[in-house]
Design a protein around this motif. Structure first.
Motif, PDB file in Angstrom:
ATOM      1  N   MET A   1     -78.090   6.921 -84.765  1.00 15.21           N
ATOM      2  CA  MET A   1     -78.137   6.104 -85.987  1.00 15.21           C
ATOM      3  C   MET A   1     -76.722   5.776 -86.453  1.00 15.21           C
ATOM      4  SD  MET A   1     -79.853   4.514 -88.280  1.00 15.21           S
ATOM      5  CE  MET A   1     -81.452   5.020 -87.621  1.00 15.21           C
ATOM      6  N   ASN A   2     -76.491   4.478 -86.723  1.00 18.50           N
ATOM      7  CA  ASN A   2     -75.157   4.062 -87.187  1.00 18.50           C
ATOM      8  C   ASN A   2     -75.278   2.886 -88.158  1.00 18.50           C
ATOM      9  OD1 ASN A   2     -75.758   1.836 -85.648  1.00 18.50           O
ATOM     10  ND2 ASN A   2     -74.579   2.563 -83.877  1.00 18.50           N
TER      11      ASN A   2
ATOM     12  N   ASP B   1     -81.481  10.123 -88.283  1.00 15.90           N
ATOM     13  CA  ASP B   1     -81.129  10.399 -86.893  1.00 15.90           C
ATOM     14  C   ASP B   1     -82.064  11.470 -86.313  1.00 15.90           C
ATOM     15  OD1 ASP B   1     -80.022  12.440 -88.348  1.00 15.90           O
ATOM     16  OD2 ASP B   1     -77.942  11.985 -87.791  1.00 15.90           O
TER      17      ASP B   1
ATOM     18  N   ASP C   1     -83.322   7.380 -84.946  1.00 14.10           N
ATOM     19  CA  ASP C   1     -82.622   7.197 -83.673  1.00 14.10           C
ATOM     20  C   ASP C   1     -81.479   8.201 -83.631  1.00 14.10           C
ATOM     21  OD1 ASP C   1     -82.260   4.719 -81.420  1.00 14.10           O
ATOM     22  OD2 ASP C   1     -80.517   6.018 -81.768  1.00 14.10           O
ATOM     23  N   PRO C   2     -81.327   8.935 -82.526  1.00 13.83           N
ATOM     24  CA  PRO C   2     -80.268   9.955 -82.465  1.00 13.83           C
ATOM     25  C   PRO C   2     -78.874   9.349 -82.632  1.00 13.83           C
ATOM     26  CG  PRO C   2     -81.306   9.630 -80.303  1.00 13.83           C
ATOM     27  CD  PRO C   2     -82.117   8.892 -81.294  1.00 13.83           C
TER      28      PRO C   2
END
Lengths: 339, 339, 339, 339
Positions: free
Chosen positions: B40-41, B58, B37-38
């Motif tokens: 990402m966290n 990411d 996911d761009p």
């Protein structure tokens, strides 16, 4: 990180696996850590691995003696329930126990005393209380918006006959099947049953009478709060699992019909067909099994009361004993007569 | 040991997480291995850990370039779908892609050509096909027991307005909302739409007209097999998610009403109340999401055709374009005019 | 003694006898005094005697010229309606006329002008407005509690094909069958139709196409108040008379399903069967026929407006003409184009 | 000319007028010729005139002694039923008698003996047997297609309390209200009741206990054919007339729900509302009253057996007596104990 309850599963038969899968996949607050089954084998170990269970035992003592385990799910055979409750209580573990605790009131009392003394939580597996339909009836009654309950009705019919091998050792229809309905009427009425009169007959020709049992029964009851109740049972509905409840109150009536396989209607010159009720408890009470496990782990985590407690473990057994006595003796029997 | 499909998830927004949870918990034939996911966290990493996902990226390229990953779930924003399909196809990965592939027919064609060339499987996320109700309608029609379909009807109403910020960029009601219904009528009729006439209006006062959009629409259509169809849409039913389908055939009619929150009926002097339909797609199509993921992984494992293929990815987009043109120009529009 | 309206019945065919029996037995405010039919014979005279009718004629003029007769029921063949309305109006008699007044707008206008000039009351026989179900939909919409109407839906399917001899002279599906639905949508929406688009097809194989007619139709429409509408028609439902209406409004939806033969459900291993809808209009609209006759006689007695007036006699004919034009020309047609 | 049965009506109270209107308007095979009522007055004479009744008397003897009268409808007060049956029988007149014949078994036996001796026909007014719903249940059971009946269930709740003045002289809930249900269970089961156990309570606070009566009751029963049954009663449903029946048989279940005021559903954010059941017996059993009168006159004309005979007049009274005894003595009571 979310706090989880570490759980040991006792018994890996059909109902044990059902609870195990729910705990592993559908109850975020549970960590299913160990399983014990006297018949532990490769298939069960593989199942356990796929559920992410770390420990597999054949000796339940391994679970009771593991201090990291906070709670147990007792899904073993009925004759072990009371003993396992006592061992879990002594080990300080919270307890979810499948119904019934036992069919002997003294054994139940002994188990409940152990729970009481240990100060652990106990939840008994009366899963139907967690069904969206029956819960709607109960919540409506409990809200008081319809006034006091007058008539409590439960229709409860299994889809088809069990094998006669099962019936032989089942303990009879009231202890084996109606016990769920005895719990249900208490739940719906919000009051204790004081007297029952039971009618029963073996009408199907499937052979229940060989074992002094019946396949068809109607049981009337009185409640402490003055309400009257009735349950009708059949061992073989044939069209699915017929599980309807209804309470007529001072200002109106709340009732629920069955969950259906779908909401279809097919209309032709021959007739109009709708879907059948879901087939049996796995289909009908699927979500209810998840809810009861969630509510148990949340009661443990939040240190609140479980939604189905010790009193709920013993009262239905008393009613079942009274119903059996009523059927045998052909007269109304007060619950106080069997206590 | 059961064979599993190793899956990479592209996009961890609401719909990505929904698919991720189903793949992790409810699809035994899937191994959810990686997520990209761009944005990402930590929160997404924690969610991934709780799902047993091993890799968090990411950069989606990490997934495309991992030869151990056999299939991807494309749950990223719509404008990335076509490109991700092409990259996945070139990497030899099977593809589950959320709808729509794109709103531009040429981009869709390009993506489908890449899939074709690579010989990978593609399934488009028209989840309603897996709903027990709509499936019952379709299976009844497809069985032929009611004869040829004459009238195909879909009622499809969302529970409440989306924000105007969403509406502004939604692509209009036909591309955003009715596209599901355009897929549904093809599925039910078992035939392609050849012409549509659309009526629409902004009646709610919520502001759809500011964006040249409507909140209420009725669309008539003709099918290749001669049947006629109609869809009625509202952005705001208020009482829940209204999703009814019906096909009248040569010998009779099959129709389905909504799933309800429960099967209750409360009767008082004031009136008789039954339960509302389930609120929105998460409640109504919960099991359908699981089914579509299961059928996709099984198609991969068994090397069979996926149940929703490339043609199903492009046809509804054509119908949506034709419907928009019809509404704008006030005339019937043939699908061939927009191809 | 209760005041009664003395009535002359014009036409003693099926619908004439139906009205005659209702007036004689179920409408206390009516005195059915005379009947005229060009084919007057012994059987009709015997029927009249059993209804307590005093005068039997073959010449309708005998009724128009009898000053003791206050009102007429025009149940003769459609081609006589306009003329009989004019003769009744000139004789100062109030008029109940079966639908349609005519299929020619100018003839209708001439008849309505005569009614207007004579100052007599006119009620057109759109009986469905008096059905408990459709009335419930209309009253709910008219009450305003659901807000403005957005979508008006009518499903209207006859139980089975008429003979092709009938179809040949029927005037086509829109004028013969859908005309009731065109009246219904105006009644439900509380607004006039401004445009229609019609799709139609001969799908049953029964031969409608020989007479340039269709057996299946869907018609979309726009209303003056902004609402959109749709009617779906079939000449052959096979399962009974399918007459459902629904209005989706700003705050929710009101809908009615069919009256059924009974409220039964039979559940077996084979499936679950419920009752079929009532077979046709005699069964479904039995009470509605009585209500419309009662309301007419009460309007006469109390000198109030009839519930279905001249405008209701002409508007559905315009919509039917526009629908036929739309189907022929393959485009939306405004009502103003056919006026 | 159609043959008709000339009928004398005894009693012109509410139920007498209801039968009178049906005989005059809805039963073509009946000629309602005379009415006798001890309180004959102008209003009744005017009503009689409007029904086309030729003779009005205050002395019932005028009816018994008129040789042109073939049949009587006994709609007078209950305490006159047995005597009027005997007088009618001695005059050779066929008899329709409202329920119950009497509450004293010996008086009933005497009346039935007179009927027997005279060879006239007797039909007792258990009108519910002619309701489309209950008839559907009975016909399904009687057809044998579901196998032998196992469980017979009747829910029977009046819409609201009667006045306490009425209750005081009603004879108690079992004789006044449940008697219809006792007839119904015999009709549905196709078998005689052999034993009952009754539970009852005064729960509404309306004052039934002042008169040693109850407002809520559940009665279980056994049938000769082995089936079990249960009736639940309330004097005040509040939501309408709740009249549901169900028979679970060896192969499945047939059940009927209530007729509703209409088939509507109104859905809003607040909830989903459907129509209430019809209010009381006049609304619910309107058509059934017509059917029972038709079947009686046809039995007379065709010299066939009436559909509800003498045995049906005495058995429900026995069951009511047994139920009252059971409630009083707190035990199951066999029907043979009260005969």
């Amino acid at each position: 990180m979310m706090k989880k309850v570490r759980i040991g599963l006792l018994g890996a038969g059909r109902i044990g696996k059902l609870h195990g899968e729910n705990l592993a996949h559908a109850v975020p607050s549970a960590e299913l850590y160990a399983v014990a089954d006297p018949f532990m084998n490769d298939a069960t170990r593989e199942w356990a691995a796929s559920m992410g269970i770390e420990k597999c035992y054949d000796d339940p003592e391994k679970i009771f003696s593991d201090p990291s385990i906070e709670a147990v799910f007792i899904c073993s055979s009925t004759n072990t329930h009371a003993e396992f409750i006592m061992r879990a209580a002594k080990s300080g573990k919270h307890i979810f126990c499948e119904k019934p605790i036992d069919t002997d009131l003294n054994k139940i009392r002994e188990a409940l005393a152990a729970v009481e003394e240990a100060g652990v939580k106990l939840q008994v597996g009366f899963v139907r209380r967690f069904d969206h339909n029956h819960k709607m009836v109960r919540d409506t009654v409990a809200s008081g918006k319809l006034g006091a309950p007058h008539i409590v009705k439960v229709t409860s019919r299994d889809p088809d006959h069990q094998s006669m091998d099962y019936i032989k050792v089942s303990g009879g229809i009231f202890m084996d099947m109606t016990i769920h309905d005895f719990d249900m009427v208490r739940y719906l009425a919000g009051s204790e049953v004081t007297e029952v009169t039971a009618y029963g007959a073996a009408l199907s020709g499937a052979g229940y009478d060989q074992y002094d049992d019946v396949d068809t029964a109607i049981i009337m009851m009185k409640f402490e709060n003055g309400a009257l109740g009735v349950i009708d049972n059949s061992r073989a509905a044939h069209y699915g699992y017929d599980q309807r409840t209804e309470v007529h109150c001072d200002k109106g009536c709340v009732q629920v019909s069955n969950d259906l396989n779908d909401m279809s209607m097919i209309s032709t010159a021959e007739g109009v067909e709708i879907a059948k009720p879901t087939w049996f408890f796995l289909e009908r009470y699927n979500n209810a099994f998840i809810s009861e496990a969630k509510e148990f782990t949340e009661a443990v985590l939040n240190d609140t009361e479980t939604p189905v407690t010790g009193i709920d473990g013993i009262q239905p057994v008393k009613i079942a004993l009274a119903a059996a006595k009523s059927l045998k003796e052909g007269r109304p029997v007060k619950i106080s007569e069997v206590e």
